[in-house]
Design a protein around this motif. Structure first.
Motif, PDB file in Angstrom:
ATOM      1  N   THR A 152      -5.151  -8.091  -1.546  1.00 32.99           N
ATOM      2  CA  THR A 152      -6.499  -7.859  -1.018  1.00 32.99           C
ATOM      3  C   THR A 152      -7.219  -9.177  -0.737  1.00 32.99           C
ATOM      4  O   THR A 152      -8.226  -9.196  -0.035  1.00 32.99           O
ATOM      5  CB  THR A 152      -7.337  -7.018  -1.996  1.00 32.99           C
TER       6      THR A 152
ATOM      7  N   VAL B 143      -1.803  -4.167   4.788  1.00 32.64           N
ATOM      8  CA  VAL B 143      -3.162  -3.622   4.695  1.00 32.64           C
ATOM      9  C   VAL B 143      -3.705  -3.555   6.115  1.00 32.64           C
ATOM     10  O   VAL B 143      -3.646  -4.549   6.841  1.00 32.64           O
ATOM     11  CB  VAL B 143      -4.074  -4.509   3.826  1.00 32.64           C
TER      12      VAL B 143
ATOM     13  N   ASP C 224      -6.747  -1.919   9.070  1.00 30.88           N
ATOM     14  CA  ASP C 224      -7.963  -1.211   9.422  1.00 30.88           C
ATOM     15  C   ASP C 224      -7.973  -1.055  10.937  1.00 30.88           C
ATOM     16  O   ASP C 224      -6.959  -1.327  11.604  1.00 30.88           O
ATOM     17  CB  ASP C 224      -9.219  -1.919   8.887  1.00 30.88           C
TER      18      ASP C 224
ATOM     19  N   PHE D 179      -3.618   1.422   0.513  1.00 33.75           N
ATOM     20  CA  PHE D 179      -5.054   1.561   0.373  1.00 33.75           C
ATOM     21  C   PHE D 179      -5.401   1.497  -1.102  1.00 33.75           C
ATOM     22  O   PHE D 179      -4.817   2.204  -1.914  1.00 33.75           O
ATOM     23  CB  PHE D 179      -5.546   2.868   0.982  1.00 33.75           C
TER      24      PHE D 179
ATOM     25  N   PRO E  23     -11.502   1.950   1.134  1.00 28.62           N
ATOM     26  CA  PRO E  23     -11.711   2.452   2.495  1.00 28.62           C
ATOM     27  C   PRO E  23     -12.615   3.684   2.518  1.00 28.62           C
ATOM     28  O   PRO E  23     -12.737   4.408   1.527  1.00 28.62           O
ATOM     29  CB  PRO E  23     -10.299   2.826   2.932  1.00 28.62           C
TER      30      PRO E  23
ATOM     31  N   PHE F  12      -9.220   6.025   6.040  1.00 30.78           N
ATOM     32  CA  PHE F  12      -7.996   6.434   5.359  1.00 30.78           C
ATOM     33  C   PHE F  12      -7.233   7.458   6.200  1.00 30.78           C
ATOM     34  O   PHE F  12      -6.017   7.345   6.394  1.00 30.78           O
ATOM     35  CB  PHE F  12      -8.352   7.022   3.990  1.00 30.78           C
TER      36      PHE F  12
ATOM     37  N   SER G  75      -5.827   5.885   9.478  1.00 36.46           N
ATOM     38  CA  SER G  75      -4.709   4.984   9.187  1.00 36.46           C
ATOM     39  C   SER G  75      -3.488   5.748   8.714  1.00 36.46           C
ATOM     40  O   SER G  75      -2.354   5.357   9.008  1.00 36.46           O
ATOM     41  CB  SER G  75      -5.129   3.950   8.145  1.00 36.46           C
TER      42      SER G  75
END
Length: 289
Positions: free
Chosen positions: A74, A99, A101, A122, A132, A137, A140
């Protein structure tokens, strides 16, 4: 541990040799990496200095681990430069989880797939400051399905909540991996039965890692009991990872050999151990048999 300025412990740079070597082609299904010169995202809540892919590989060699899956930290979020650089050097025995978005294009995702990324993660753990929205979520998850990718879920610190379980159950036709024993804390945890039921659904996998974080130091008996319940529920959907370099550890830092030996306590059956360490990860991440 929600304070972004908190002092967390560094990983043990000297992993010992485990009491028993793991089976050949054992896989560390989650470790993170860091490195100098890579841009950290604004709002990152920790930093693991020195946790390079070279250091991770040294740890794997000491433990007897042949395969691994880098999970994008992260700290870097959707900037996968560090993961792509590492995959080029590590070769075919390593994969990665990314990861994403909405800022990443379909072409970006195809490039990640070509490089060895095989899923997205996530995190719903608030301390990591990257939770998220449900809309993100769901969008994705749909993109992940199109790519044939794994969707990896890091539960909140207090465990799976009903809304998250409901979202997971909706995704029946794609592969879901739940991290870190779903943060089950002992046989009396009310979520234990829920997770065992999820393991029966055919598309849900569980990483039985970080048991030492959810049980009593130094014996970790609660984790052993919970892992045995998961093995009874479905040994064919269980994997394991070190979670090296063990971010957000503020109380004690395990040696990575301790964590592998904790897995040995989960089952004395060599067939079950091989499933968890070798066979199941090979099927999930696409390694050769």
């Amino acid at each position: 541990m929600s304070n972004p300025k908190a002092e967390y412990l560094p990983f043990d740079p000297n992993p010992r040799t485990p009491s028993e070597a793991p089976p050949r082609n054992s896989c560390d299904c989650q470790f993170h990496i860091s490195g100098h010169g890579y841009k950290k995202r604004e709002g990152a809540t920790y930093s693991s200095e020195g946790a390079t892919f070279e250091a991770a590989q040294r740890m794997h060699r000491k433990l007897g681990i042949d395969r691994g899956v880098i999970v994008q930290s992260t700290v870097y979020a959707t900037d996968h430069t560090i993961v792509l650089d590492a995959l080029k050097q590590l070769g075919p025995n390593y994969r990665a989880i990314g990861v994403i978005d909405d800022t990443l294009s379909d072409n970006d995702l195809e490039n990640l797939k070509t490089a060895g990324v095989c899923g997205i993660r996530f995190t719903f753990r608030e301390q990591l400051n990257l939770v998220p929205s449900w809309d993100l979520f769901q969008r994705s998850a749909a993109r992940c399905k199109e790519l044939g990718w794994i969707l990896k879920v890091n539960a909140p610190w207090d465990g799976l909540n009903p809304e998250l379980v409901a979202q997971i159950r909706k995704l029946k036709d794609q592969t879901i991996e739940i991290d870190h024993m779903a943060r089950i804390r002992g046989l009396d945890d009310p979520n234990l039965a829920t997770v065992c039921d999820l393991l029966q659904e055919g598309n849900i996998w569980l990483m039985i890692s970080n048991g030492h974080r959810y049980s009593t130091y130094p014996h970790f008996n609660e984790a052993v009991d919970v892992a045995k319940a998961f093995i009874k529920a479905n040994p064919d959907r269980l994997i394991w990872g070190t979670d090296w370099p063990h971010p957000l550890h503020a109380e004690f830092m395990p040696n990575d050999a301790d964590l592998l030996e904790l897995v040995y306590r989960y089952s004395e059956d060599p067939v079950i151990r091989k499933k968890i360490l070798v066979d199941n990860p090979a099927r999930l991440f696409g390694f050769s048999a």
